[in-house]
Design an enzyme around this catalytic site. Structure first.
Site, PDB file in Angstrom:
ATOM      1  N   SER A 144      -6.591 -10.004  -7.480  1.00 45.55           N
ATOM      2  CA  SER A 144      -6.401  -9.776  -8.911  1.00 45.55           C
ATOM      3  C   SER A 144      -5.952 -11.086  -9.529  1.00 45.55           C
ATOM      4  CB  SER A 144      -5.328  -8.705  -9.132  1.00 45.55           C
ATOM      5  OG  SER A 144      -4.892  -8.710 -10.481  1.00 45.55           O
ATOM      6  N   TYR A 157       3.342  -4.947  -7.584  1.00 50.11           N
ATOM      7  CA  TYR A 157       1.899  -5.135  -7.400  1.00 50.11           C
ATOM      8  C   TYR A 157       1.503  -6.602  -7.219  1.00 50.11           C
ATOM      9  CZ  TYR A 157      -3.061  -4.835  -8.917  1.00 50.11           C
ATOM     10  OH  TYR A 157      -4.425  -4.917  -9.008  1.00 50.11           O
TER      11      TYR A 157
HETATM   12  N1  LIG Z   1      -8.300  -1.999 -12.821  1.00 50.60           N
HETATM   13  C1  LIG Z   1      -7.967  -3.267 -12.922  1.00 50.60           C
HETATM   14  O1  LIG Z   1      -7.719  -3.784 -14.032  1.00 50.60           O
HETATM   15  C2  LIG Z   1      -7.862  -4.127 -11.701  1.00 50.60           C
HETATM   16  C3  LIG Z   1      -7.671  -5.502 -11.886  1.00 50.60           C
HETATM   17  C4  LIG Z   1      -7.580  -6.313 -10.776  1.00 50.60           C
HETATM   18  C5  LIG Z   1      -7.688  -5.775  -9.504  1.00 50.60           C
HETATM   19  N2  LIG Z   1      -7.868  -4.440  -9.353  1.00 50.60           N
HETATM   20  C6  LIG Z   1      -7.962  -3.919  -7.992  1.00 50.60           C
HETATM   21  O2  LIG Z   1      -9.161  -3.213  -7.842  1.00 50.60           O
HETATM   22  C7  LIG Z   1      -9.018  -2.226  -6.835  1.00 50.60           C
HETATM   23  C8  LIG Z   1      -9.518  -0.890  -7.364  1.00 50.60           C
HETATM   24  O3  LIG Z   1      -8.674  -0.492  -8.431  1.00 50.60           O
HETATM   25  P1  LIG Z   1      -9.157   0.452  -9.612  1.00 50.60           P
HETATM   26  O4  LIG Z   1      -8.689  -0.158 -10.859  1.00 50.60           O
HETATM   27  O5  LIG Z   1     -10.577   0.818  -9.436  1.00 50.60           O
HETATM   28  O6  LIG Z   1      -8.177   1.684  -9.348  1.00 50.60           O
HETATM   29  P2  LIG Z   1      -8.451   3.241  -9.050  1.00 50.60           P
HETATM   30  O7  LIG Z   1      -9.475   3.776  -9.960  1.00 50.60           O
HETATM   31  O8  LIG Z   1      -7.111   3.867  -9.018  1.00 50.60           O
HETATM   32  O9  LIG Z   1      -9.074   3.192  -7.568  1.00 50.60           O
HETATM   33  C9  LIG Z   1      -8.266   2.890  -6.481  1.00 50.60           C
HETATM   34  C10 LIG Z   1      -8.993   3.346  -5.230  1.00 50.60           C
HETATM   35  O10 LIG Z   1      -8.180   3.040  -4.081  1.00 50.60           O
HETATM   36  C11 LIG Z   1      -8.080   4.214  -3.280  1.00 50.60           C
HETATM   37  N3  LIG Z   1      -6.850   4.247  -2.522  1.00 50.60           N
HETATM   38  C12 LIG Z   1      -5.573   4.191  -2.974  1.00 50.60           C
HETATM   39  N4  LIG Z   1      -4.712   4.301  -1.954  1.00 50.60           N
HETATM   40  C13 LIG Z   1      -5.464   4.442  -0.817  1.00 50.60           C
HETATM   41  C14 LIG Z   1      -5.176   4.603   0.554  1.00 50.60           C
HETATM   42  N5  LIG Z   1      -3.899   4.646   1.007  1.00 50.60           N
HETATM   43  N6  LIG Z   1      -6.194   4.708   1.436  1.00 50.60           N
HETATM   44  C15 LIG Z   1      -7.475   4.678   1.006  1.00 50.60           C
HETATM   45  N7  LIG Z   1      -7.821   4.513  -0.284  1.00 50.60           N
HETATM   46  C16 LIG Z   1      -6.822   4.422  -1.180  1.00 50.60           C
HETATM   47  C17 LIG Z   1      -8.179   5.367  -4.275  1.00 50.60           C
HETATM   48  O11 LIG Z   1      -8.659   6.537  -3.633  1.00 50.60           O
HETATM   49  P3  LIG Z   1      -7.789   7.803  -3.151  1.00 50.60           P
HETATM   50  O12 LIG Z   1      -6.664   7.982  -4.120  1.00 50.60           O
HETATM   51  O13 LIG Z   1      -8.801   8.898  -3.137  1.00 50.60           O
HETATM   52  O14 LIG Z   1      -7.328   7.440  -1.767  1.00 50.60           O
HETATM   53  C18 LIG Z   1      -9.240   4.845  -5.220  1.00 50.60           C
HETATM   54  O15 LIG Z   1     -10.517   5.110  -4.697  1.00 50.60           O
HETATM   55  C19 LIG Z   1      -7.529  -2.222  -6.463  1.00 50.60           C
HETATM   56  O16 LIG Z   1      -7.341  -3.003  -5.290  1.00 50.60           O
HETATM   57  C20 LIG Z   1      -6.890  -2.902  -7.640  1.00 50.60           C
HETATM   58  O17 LIG Z   1      -5.671  -3.517  -7.313  1.00 50.60           O
HETATM   59  C21 LIG Z   1      -7.957  -3.599 -10.416  1.00 50.60           C
END
Ligand SMILES: NC(=O)c1ccc[n+]([C@@H]2O[C@H](COP(=O)([O-])OP(=O)(O)OC[C@H]3O[C@@H](n4cnc5c(N)ncnc54)[C@H](OP(=O)(O)O)[C@@H]3O)[C@@H](O)[C@H]2O)c1
Length: 257
Positions: A144, A157
């Protein structure tokens, strides 16, 4: 490049995406499947993974908690036996709780490290040895832009993402010449249930399908870091260069929202 959902040949035939039940991982799994790739989709929410399979038959659910080292290690031979040797693994699973004030329950800090950092470490130990043996494969770690500097509300985070960026830099060198191509993905703000928790205006907020497109484009390119969207990534790169005397007043302004 064709938009999400449109068929287009991609250079991968067998991929694994963790955190594929929602958000960026979900969009990425669909994007890869639409491009002709067999995709194993992992997360804990089995119902959401089943829906993903219903949307695209090339996506196979593999329910998994990324913090479970044994389960992650066992998953890889099974999924490779089914869909062929992995040529792409995207370790995307992640969690985020904003923490105004900077301190709270240490267990929440530990949980972030377990999922965001150790979850990726587990995945790497699952896939990289076989990729090295084959002399080929691509691995992407979901970092990120918030990993660049210590930002307000991100005490749980941000350090996990800083650790991933550091880890990716080390592994890039360690894997040099092995045929394993390791990248770091550093998005800005993407509209998902994760950023729904933010109560401030998020600059250059993008959609998950657009983020998936940016990741695919980056993985098809040659750069070690896949950082987007361009303008906010540039802002954060400049912020990373600021001396503390200039950085802390900027961070204080961000903290006011
Ligand atoms: N959204 C942003 O602005 C942003 C920016 C920079 C980086 N990111 C990164 O992008 C990635 C995806 O985030 P997102 O924004 O798409 O969030 P999201 O919609 O909440 O998706 C997160 C995913 O991670 C899974 N997850 C969480 N805990 C887990 C575990 N213990 N084991 C297996 N899977 C798990 C969740 O599935 P389950 O709950 O079904 O397990 C879900 O599929 C993350 O690493 C986040 O830090 C996001």
């Amino acid at each position: 490049m064709a938009p999400v959902g449109m068929a287009e040949d991609l250079p991968w035939t067998s991929a694994w995406v963790t955190g594929a039940s929602a958000g960026i991982g979900r969009a990425l799994a669909l994007r890869l499947a639409a491009g002709g790739c067999a995709v194993t989709a992992s997360a804990r929410d089995t119902g959401a993974l089943k829906k993903l399979h219903d949307e695209h038959v090339a996506i196979t659910p593999l329910p998994l908690d990324v913090t479970d080292t044994a389960a992650v290690m066992a998953a890889v031979p099974a999924l490779e036996a089914r869909q062929g040797p992995l040529d792409l693994a995207v370790f995307n699973a992640g969690t985020y709780e904003p923490l105004p004030g900077g301190l709270g329950d240490p267990e929440v800090f530990r949980h972030h490290m377990e999922v965001n950092y150790m979850g990726v470490v587990n995945g790497l130990h699952g896939v990289v040895p076989a990729m090295k043996e084959r002399g080929r494969g691509q691995v992407a770690l979901m970092g990120s832009l918030s990993g660049y500097r210590g930002l307000p509300r991100a005490a749980c985070y941000g350090p996990t993402k800083a650790a991933l960026i550091n880890l990716a830099e080390t592994l890039r060198t360690e894997l040099r010449g092995s045929g394993v191509d390791l990248r770091i993905v550093n998005p800005g703000f993407v509209a998902t249930r994760l950023t729904d928790k933010n109560d401030f205006t998020m600059p250059d907020l993008m959609t998950a399908p657009d983020a998936a497109d940016a990741i695919i484009r980056g993985l098809e390119g040659r750069g070690f870091e896949i950082a987007f969207p361009r303008r906010f990534a540039l802002f954060m790169k400049l912020a990373r260069l600021l001396p503390y005397g200039l950085f802390f007043p900027l961070a204080a302004r961000l903290a006011r929202g």
